[in-house]
Design an enzyme around this catalytic site. Sequence first.
Site, PDB file in Angstrom:
ATOM      1  N   SER A 149       1.835  -2.323   5.438  1.00  0.00           N
ATOM      2  CA  SER A 149       1.857  -1.624   4.156  1.00  0.00           C
ATOM      3  C   SER A 149       0.909  -0.447   4.197  1.00  0.00           C
ATOM      4  CB  SER A 149       1.468  -2.576   3.022  1.00  0.00           C
ATOM      5  OG  SER A 149       1.241  -1.860   1.829  1.00  0.00           O
ATOM      6  N   LYS A 150       1.401   0.720   3.805  1.00  0.00           N
ATOM      7  CA  LYS A 150       0.548   1.905   3.729  1.00  0.00           C
ATOM      8  C   LYS A 150      -0.581   1.680   2.716  1.00  0.00           C
ATOM      9  CE  LYS A 150      -0.312   6.363   4.503  1.00  0.00           C
ATOM     10  NZ  LYS A 150      -0.728   6.895   5.796  1.00  0.00           N
ATOM     11  N   ARG A 151      -0.268   0.941   1.642  1.00  0.00           N
ATOM     12  CA  ARG A 151      -1.277   0.686   0.613  1.00  0.00           C
ATOM     13  C   ARG A 151      -2.436  -0.142   1.150  1.00  0.00           C
ATOM     14  NH1 ARG A 151       3.478   0.067  -2.198  1.00  0.00           N
ATOM     15  NH2 ARG A 151       3.433  -2.178  -1.906  1.00  0.00           N
TER      16      ARG A 151
END
Length: 481
Positions: free
Chosen positions: A250-252
């Site tokens: 996940s980029k987050r």
Amino acid sequence: MNETRVRTRFAPSPTGYMHIGNLRTALYAYLFAQKSGGDFLLRIEDTDAGRYTKGAVEIIYNTLRDVGLTYTEGPDVGGPCGPYVQSQRKSIYREYAERLIALGGAYYCFCDKERLEKLHADGAAKYDKHCLSLSGAEIERRLTAGDSYVIRQNIPETGATTYTDLIFGDITIDNKDLEDNILLKSDGLPTYNFANVVDDHLMGITYVIRGIEYLSSTPKYNHLYRAFGWELPKYIHLQPIMRDAQNKLSKRRGDASYEDLIKKGYLKEAVINYIALLGWNPKDVKEKFTMPELIEAFSLAGISKSPSIFDEPKLRWLNALYIKELPREDYHRLALPQYEQSAAKNNRFEYTLIDNLLHTRTEVFSDIPRLLEFIDKFEDYDINLFANDKNKTDAATARILLPDILSLLKTVPSSAWNNAELFAQTSALAESKGLKKAALFWIMRIALSGTLSTPGGATELAELFGKPMTIERLEYSLKRL
């Protein structure tokens, strides 16, 4: 269009960066098409305005171009099935939605927000087909009045739908578990549920390759195909790439996108090679592939039914193999920005000598400043670093041997100051004293660097430092002893 020809597509949403999982989907679609002598298409799915990010389309183009995934049709190259951007196909979706209503596969829904919220509050798990029972006259009246509406899919309430996924086999879903999803929104734009089916059919897509999150929802897409009387494509669903056993990438969460990996100093060839192995097994011990070799080796039989974990140490190892094979001029060009941010810049070392030191020892280019930290971290080191049980050395041994090393190196002319000559002469000194070469080199390296870990041996460091600095550092270390 030749129906027997393999046609695959990559259909990303322009959300700002190229997720590793998205790039793998594109890669597999490309490899499968290339292996089959077919076509690989690019389609931009941008009908969700809330997720659109400025510049994201260019990121998609640039990434695919950078890694060599050449598409035969797409927004920027054209083709017979365009436009290849969904926001430019609005009239097409309207036409097919109204055609589907005539075929009984969809219906107008005029339910307002309040009714839908009450339906949900009363415990309904899905839409209740309320508007399916409206008479033709009532529908015409409301359309004429300009009432807001959506178009919903009409899914049978009984029975089951089965299809075959080429990785997971037969998948069966009870129709009662499928909702009459919205196909065309009140603003006239399609949902993914509708647009991808219409586009895949009109663009002649024969194999749909996408994430496993669509495995259970594919039956509702197949209801659309059958309502139109269209032939179903073949399906290949891919397990996710995980950051660990419990969490997806996940980029987050700070997980790297393709751009991030390139900025870190990974080579594009290594990244695409590694991504290919995240969910596909070539069925032999080989792990390093050029793109032509990937095309030749790729097969659906090698695709895993289990999720893959992104293992950055494995990527580092693979990247190091690619770096070692770089021509020296290419290595220097890629390493130069890192040299300019390292201790080497302040000391004005000749960068070509650092190339000699680091080329075969670099795993990722962004490591270079760290690898060169020893240059500035010399003074006030702990003299106990000379202790090495394997080589049977310690500070007392260094106190005895350093004068001999110094005397030898002072006799080496600057014109002969290179690693090969220094290694030969220092090795001869060890032999003349009946010492293991490793012991002498250990003492010399610690005395030159003041650290246990350096990216090269003693004489390589001496070549990098040059004669004056080498003598200066050895004399300083001798005083500290």
